[in-house]
Scaffold this active site. Structure first.
Site, short mmCIF file in Angstrom:
data_model
loop_
_atom_site.label_atom_id
_atom_site.label_comp_id
_atom_site.label_asym_id
_atom_site.label_seq_id
_atom_site.Cartn_x
_atom_site.Cartn_y
_atom_site.Cartn_z
CD GLU A 92 25.21 -81.21 -17.06
OE1 GLU A 92 23.99 -81.22 -17.13
OE2 GLU A 92 25.94 -81.92 -17.77
CD GLU B 173 24.12 -78.24 -21.64
OE1 GLU B 173 23.27 -79.17 -21.59
OE2 GLU B 173 25.29 -78.36 -21.26
#
Length: 1019
Positions: free
Chosen positions: A464, A530
Site C-alpha cells: 500500500e 489480502e
C-alpha cells in the site's frame, strides 16, 4: 540493480570516526552509517557437537536486563551517556527484547492508515516530529565470555530496533541504521577493552524511515528482537548462497553452494546421507541429485548440508549446518507452479504479534505455524515487513509457502492521492530519488538474510505505497539477484509501471469481481494478497473465493487478513482484565478496534471463524451421495490414501455406526468411493459424516487430527405426530387471559399487550415462572464490526426502534382469542415505528401439554431497510445457564459461515456464549437448530423447538447491553438468560470491513410477508 549500485546510492555513509549527529535522522538519504553488509542468516559453530546442540561458542547473547533512559524527544536525551565515565546506574532497568511502551514509557498507539503524528505536528515527508519523538537510551555492560583469539573479529547485531538506532562501545561511535525489521550489525573489534565493556544505543521512535513504516499495527519502539555478539574466526564464511535447479520432470536436481570465504583456508561440504559436494572453484560447490526428495507444504523435505571450514594449517575453525529444500517455484505456462503443479495459495497474512507485542520467542513462532498448519493453511505473507529469522527456518521445516515482504508501507500518503486528489508526484516513495537508497537498502537486507529459505516463493516490494519508478527499481533489483517471482499490489492503483509485479495482485476484491476481471485480463496469474477481512464476527461467504480458485486457473488464491488480533492486556479500574485496542491508552489519533482482524484471538486461541477456515481450506473436497462419496483431491503432492477415512452414521446426534473405508485418490484427481454403511429405513433425521484423519502424529497435529470433513443430512419419513393432550382451560379476565392445564399456566395481559407469565411444573404455587419479561418480536442485534463498517446502524436503525418500541395498540380490544379441540390461540398485532409503518402479528397457540407454538408474521412494505434479523426475544432465569442444542455446531455459525459446522447435539455454558471479540457485538448464534434447552443444575428449564431449523442464541445479555459495551468488562452483571430464536439473521459478511455488504443471498427478504414458527415449553 546490484549491491554495488545500492552502496553508491546510499548518501548516508561517512568515515568510521565521524560523530553521530541526531539531526540527520530527518534525512531520507541517511539510511545507514558503518553498518556491516547484510548476509545470509547462517550460524557458525566451533564443532559438529556444538552444531548438533544448537549452541554456538562464537555467539554471546546480550539480551536480558539493560539500563534505560526515556526522553520525549532527541533534545531531551542525555548527552554523552555513552562515555565510559557517565554513570547510568541510577537509570531504570528494562528487558531486551521488549517494546518500551509495554514497560511504562511513552504509550502504545494503534493507527491503521493514519500516521501517528497526523494532526499533532505538521511535517512533510522525510521530516520527523520535534516535540514528540520518544528516544530510548540503552546501556549494557558486558565482559567477553573468553579472550579474543588471534585474528578474531567481533560484531554486535541488533536484530530488531524500531525505528532507527545509533550505537557506541566504550564511548566510540560505531554507527547508525534504519529499517526496524532487519539486523543492524556493527563491527566492535577495535573498540573492545579488557574486562568490562560499555555498550550504548539510542533508539528513535520516529526517523525519516518512519514514513515508510505506516503499517496497520501498534506503533512501538525500542530493541524488540535479540541483541547478539558474534565472533568471526580468522577464516570465516561471511555469506552462503544456495541455488537449486530442479529440472522439468523433477527427476534431477543440481544443488549449488556459493561460499564467500574470508581468510586463508579451505571449505568442504557434504549432504548428510548423500555425499560430498564437488568443489568448482570461486567458492562454488555442487552436486547432482537423482530422484530428489522434493520440498512442498505437504512434504517439506530438507537436506542437511554440513560445511566444514579449516584454516591454512588444516585446523577446524567453523562448522555450518545449512538446510536445503529442493523445489521449483516459478511461473510456468502462465501459472504459479510448485514442482510443476499449479499452486492455490490457501494463505494468511501474519503480523508478528502476541501478548508481548511484536516480541516473540522461537517457541511462540513455532506454535503459530503449527496452528496454521493444523487449519489447512499452506502459505503466509509476512505483512508487512521481514519477520524474525526463526520464522523462516520453521516455515522451511514445517512446510509453508512464504511471500517475504520488505518493510514498506506509506498508506497515509497514498490516501492523499487516492482519496483527496493530491497529485501523483506527492507519492512516497513514488518517483522521488531521495527515497530510493532506503528502499534498495531494505530490499537487500531482506534478500541477503533470507535468500536460502526454500519456504520463500515470492519477494514482495512492500504494501500500500502506490507506485512509481522507485518500486519499479526495487523489483528490478530482486530480479537481478534471484529467480523467484516478484509481487507488488500497488500497481493495481498506479499502473504506470506494470513490470513492477509478476502477478496481478489485489485486495478485498469480491469473488464475483475477480471472475469478471479475469474474463478480460489473462496476462498474469491473479492473487488476492489480502482478502476476507476477518474483523470481529466476520469471515462470511469465503467459500465463494475458494471455489473460484479451483474453477478459474488464473485465480491462484489469497491471504486472509489476518492471523491474530492485535491487542494489549490491560486491567480496568475495578481490577478486571481485558484486551485494549486503539484509544484505550490515551492515544490519539487512533483507529479503535480495527486491530481485531484475527482468525485467532490475541492470546492465539482460535476464534469461531477458524472452524470455517479449516473447512474451506481443506485439501479434500467431498460430496456425499446416497451410496457413494466423490472426493476431489486438491492437494499438490499427497494421495488421499495418506489418511484414514472414517464414515459415521448418526440419528439426531446419537452415533449408530462407524466404519473405515480405504481410498487412494491421487493429488489433483477426483474419485468415487462406495459408502461402507447405509441409512436405515426407520423414520428419523440421520447424518452421514465423512472424516479424513491423520494416520499418525505430525509435528503440527496428533494422530487422528481431522484434515477434511463433510456431512450429509438425510430425513426418512415424517416426524412422529404429536400426541394431543386434553385441551387446556381458558380463563377470561377483565385485563388478562389465562390458559392452563396439568402442570402449567400461561397468562396474557390485555392491559399491556403481551405474554405476561409462563409457569411450569407441579408445585404448590402453580409451577415455576420461566419468563422474566414479556417476549417481543425482535429485528435487531448488536451491530458487528462489518455492519458498522458499511454504516448498517444508520440504515437499519428503525429496526432497533421496532424491537424496543413496537406496541400493541389498544390490546384490550385488539387481542384475538381462538379455541379448537386441542388448544387456545392468542394473537397480538404489533405496530412498528418504521417508515413506512408496518405490523407484525404474533400468534401463541397453547396446547394441553403446556407447549406454546409461536407464529410471527411480518408484513414487509416497499421502502423498508434490510432486516438485521427476524425472530423473538425471550428472557428467562439466569440460573438456566446450561445450553444444550441439536443443530449446527460446535462453534457459532451464521447463514454465510456454516460450511464448517455440523449438525449434532452440543453443550455449552451460556456464560461463555458471547464470543470475546475485542469489542462486544452480535455473536454466539447457531444455524439449523431443531431444538435447544437452557436448564439449571437439576435439568429444569426451557426448551425451544423448530423442526425445520431456526437460528438460535442464548446469551447472558440483551443485544442492547452488548451494543452499549466497548469491552467485555463493561457488560453488566448477569441478571437473566436471553433467548433469541430467529427465522434468520443477516450473514456476517467480510469481503472487507469498511463498506462491503453481506452478499445479497444472505439477506432476509425485503418484500412480501415473512413467517417464522417455533415453539417453547418447560422441561
Amino acid at each position: 540493480m546490484t549491491l554495488d549500485t545500492i552502496d553508491r546510492a546510499d548518501a548516508g555513509s561517512r568515515d568510521d570516526d565521524a560523530a553521530f549527529d541526531a539531526a540527520r535522522i530527518a534525512d531520507p538519504r541517511f539510511v545507514r552509517e558503518n553498518r556491516r553488509p547484510a548476509h545470509s542468516d547462517h550460524r557458525w559453530f566451533r564443532s559438529a557437537e556444538e552444531a548438533a546442540d544448537g549452541r554456538s561458542g562464537y555467539e554471546q547473547s546480550l539480551s536480558g536486563r539493560w539500563k534505560i533512559h526515556y526522553a520525549k524527544n532527541p533534545a531531551a536525551a542525555p548527552a554523552g551517556f555513552f562515555d565510559p565515565g557517565y554513570d547510568c546506574e541510577s537509570w531504570d532497568d528494562i528487558p531486551v527484547p521488549a517494546h518500551i511502551q509495554l514497560h511504562g514509557y511513552d504509550r502504545p498507539q494503534y493507527v491503521n492508515v493514519q500516521y501517528p503524528w497526523d494532526g499533532v505536528e505538521e511535517i512533510s515527508p522525510g521530516q520527523v516530529p520535534e516535540r514528540y519523538n520518544p528516544v530510548a537510551s540503552y546501556v549494557k555492560s558486558f565482559v567477553l565470555d573468553r579472550p579474543l583469539e588471534t585474528g578474531e573479529t567481533v560484531s554486535v547485531s541488533f536484530l530488531g530496533a524500531e525505528s532507527a538506532i545509533a550505537v557506541w562501545l566504550n564511548g566510540r561511535y560505531l554507527g547508525y541504521a534504519t529499517d526496524s525489521f532487519t539486523p543492524s550489525e556493527f563491527d566492535v573489534t577495535d573498540a573492545l577493552v579488557e574486562g568490562e565493556n560499555k555498550l550504548a544505543a539510542q533508539v528513535f521512535k520516529f526517523s525519516s524511515g518512519s514514513w515508510l513504516e505506516d503499517q496497520d499495527f501498534f506503533r512501538f519502539s525500542g530493541l524488540f528482537r535479540d541483541v547478539v555478539l558474534s565472533r568471526r574466526p580468522v577464516v570465516h564464511v561471511e555469506d552462503i548462497r544456495v541455488d537449486v535447479d530442479l529440472a522439468p520432470g523433477n527427476q534431477v536436481a543440481d544443488v549449488t553452494l556459493r561460499v564467500a570465504l574470508r581468510g586463508d583456508g579451505r571449505v568442504r561440504a557434504r549432504i548428510d546421507g548423500v555425499g560430498e559436494l564437488e568443489h568448482r572453484g570461486d567458492g562454488g560447490f555442487g552436486i547432482r541429485l537423482q530422484n530428489p526428495l522434493l520440498w512442498s507444504p505437504e512434504h517439506p523435505a530438507l537436506y542437511d548440508v554440513e560445511i566444514e571450514v579449516r584454516d591454512g594449517d588444516g585446523a577446524l575453525v567453523e562448522v555450518i549446518m545449512q538446510r536445503v529444500g529442493v523445489r521449483r517455484f516459478a511461473i510456468e505456462d502462465g501459472l504459479l507452479s510448485l514442482n510443476g503443479r499449479r499452486v492455490v495459495f490457501l494463505g494468511v497474512n501474519r503480523h508478528e504479534f502476541g501478548l508481548a507485542g511484536r516480541v516473540q520467542t522461537a517457541a511462540e513462532i513455532e506454535s503459530d505455524i503449527l496452528l496454521l498448519k493444523a487449519a489447512g493453511v499452506n502459505a503466509v505473507r509476512t505483512s508487512h515487513y521481514p519477520n524474525s529469522t526463526a520464522f523462516y527456518h520453521l516455515a522451511d521445516r514445517h512446510g509453508l509457502m512464504v511471500i517475504d515482504e520488505m518493510n514498506l508501507e506509506s498508506h497515509g500518503v497514498w490516501d492523499r492521492i487516492r482519496k483527496l486528489g493530491a497529485p501523483i508526484d506527492e507519492a512516497v516513495p513514488g518517483d522521488r530519488p531521495e527515497w530510493l537508497p532506503a528502499l534498495l537498502d531494505r530490499a537487500a537486507s531482506m534478500y541477503e538474510r533470507d535468500k536460502n529459505h526454500p519456504s520463500i516463493v515470492m519477494w514482495s516490494c512492500g504494501n500500500e505505497s502506490y507506485g512509481g519508478t522507485n518500486l519499479r527499481d526495487v523489483a528490478a533489483y530482486f530480479r537481478d539477484v534471484d529467480t523467484r517471482p516478484v509481487h507488488y499490489e500497488g500497481v493495481h492503483w498506479d499502473p504506470r509501471h506494470e513490470e513492477t509485479t509478476d502477478v496481478v495482485s489485489q485486495m478485498y476484491t469480491p469473488a464475483a469481481e475477480v471472475e469478471e476481471f479475469l474474463r478480460e485480463h489473462r496476462e498474469k496469474p491473479f492473487i488476492l494478497c489480502e482478502y476476507a477481512h476477518a474483523m470481529g464476527n466476520s469471515f462470511g461467504a469465503v467459500d465463494e473465493y475458494i471455489e473460484l480458485a479451483y474453477r478459474e486457473p488464473l485465480f491462484q488464491g489469497g491471504f486472509i487478513w489476518d492471523f491474530a488480533d492485535q491487542a494489549i492486556a490491560l486491567t480496568d479500574r475495578y481490577g478486571e482484565e481485558y484486551f485494549g485496542y486503539g484509544g484505550d491508552f490515551g492515544d490519539a489519533p487512533n483507529d479503535g478496534e480495527f486491530c481485531g482482524n484475527g482468525i485467532f484471538f490475541t492470546d492465539h486461541t482460535p476464534t469461531p471463524k477458524l472452524q470455517e477456515v479449516a473447512y474451506v481450506y481443506q485439501g479434500l473436497r467431498i460430496r456425499i451421495d446416497d451410496d457413494a462419496m466423490t472426493v476431489h483431491n486438491r492437494l499438490m503432492a499427497t494421495s488421499s490414501a495418506a489418511y484414514r477415512c472414517v464414515v459415521t452414521l448418526a440419528r439426531e446426534g446419537e452415533v449408530l455406526r462407524q466404519a473405515e473405508v480405504e481410498t487412494d485418490i491421487a493429488a489433483g484427481e477426483t474419485g468415487t468411493v462406495a459408502l461402507p454403511l447405509a441409512v436405515p429405513a426407520a423414520p428419523g433425521e440421520y447424518t452421514i459424516d465423512v472424516s479424513f484423519r491423520l494416520r499418525s502424529a505430525t509435528a503440527w497435529a496428533p494422530e487422528g487430527h481431522e484434515v477434511a470433513r463433510e456431512q450429509r443430512v438425510v430425513r426418512v419419513g415424517s416426524p412422529p405426530a404429536v400426541v394431543a393432550a386434553p385441551a387446556p382451560e381458558l380463563v377470561r379476565g377483565a385485563h388478562n387471559i389465562g390458559v392452563r392445564g396439568a402442570g402449567f399456566s400461561v397468562l396474557f395481559s390485555t392491559l399491556y399487550g403481551g405474554l405476561a407469565s409462563y409457569r411450569f411444573g407441579m408445585t404448590s404455587d402453580g409451577g415455576r415462572e420461566l419468563l422474566t419479561s414479556m417476549p417481543r418480536p425482535h429485528f435487531w442485534h448488536a451491530p458487528t464490526a462489518n455492519e458498522r463498517g458499511w454504516e448498517a446502524p444508520f440504515e437499519d436503525g428503525q429496526w432497533l426502534l421496532a424491537s424496543r418500541y413496537g406496541r400493541v395498540r389498544d390490546p384490550l380490544t385488539t387481542t384475538r382469542v381462538e379455541t379448537d379441540e386441542t388448544s387456545v390461540t392468542v394473537t397480538l398485532s404489533y405496530e412498528l415505528p418504521t417508515r413506512p409503518a408496518t405490523t407484525c402479528d404474533v400468534a401463541y397457540r397453547v396446547d394441553g401439554a403446556g407447549r406454546v407454538e409461536v407464529t410471527q408474521t411480518l408484513q414487509l412494505v416497499d421502502g423498508l431497510p434490510s432486516l438485521p434479523e427476524f425472530g423473538m426475544l425471550l428472557t428467562t432465569l439466569p440460573e438456566f445457564r446450561r445450553l444444550r442444542w441439536y443443530g449446527d455446531g460446535p462453534e457459532e455459525c451464521y447463514v454465510d459461515r456454516r460450511g464448517g459446522a455440523r449438525l449434532g447435539v452440543y453443550d455449552r455454558d451460556v456464560a461463555t456464549e458471547l464470543t470475546p471479540y475485542l469489542r462486544p457485538q452480535e455473536a454466539g448464534s447457531r444455524t439449523g437448530v431443531r431444538w435447544a434447552e437452557v436448564t439449571d443444575g437439576r435439568g429444569a428449564g426451557l426448551r425451544v423447538e423448530s423442526p425445520e431449523g431456526m437460528e438460535f442464541s442464548a446469551l447472558p445479555w440483551t443485544p442492547d447491553e452488548v451494543e452499549n459495551a466497548l469491552h467485555h468488562t463493561e457488560l453488566p452483571p448477569i441478571h437473566r438468560t436471553v433467548l433469541r430464536p430467529a427465522l434468520m439473521r443477516r450473514g456476517v459478511g467480510g469481503d472487507d470491513s469498511w463498506g462491503a455488504r453481506t452478499l445479497a443471498q444472505y439477506h432476509l427478504p425485503t418484500s412480501g410477508d415473512l413467517e417464522f414458527r417455533f415453539a417453547f415449553r418447560g422441561v
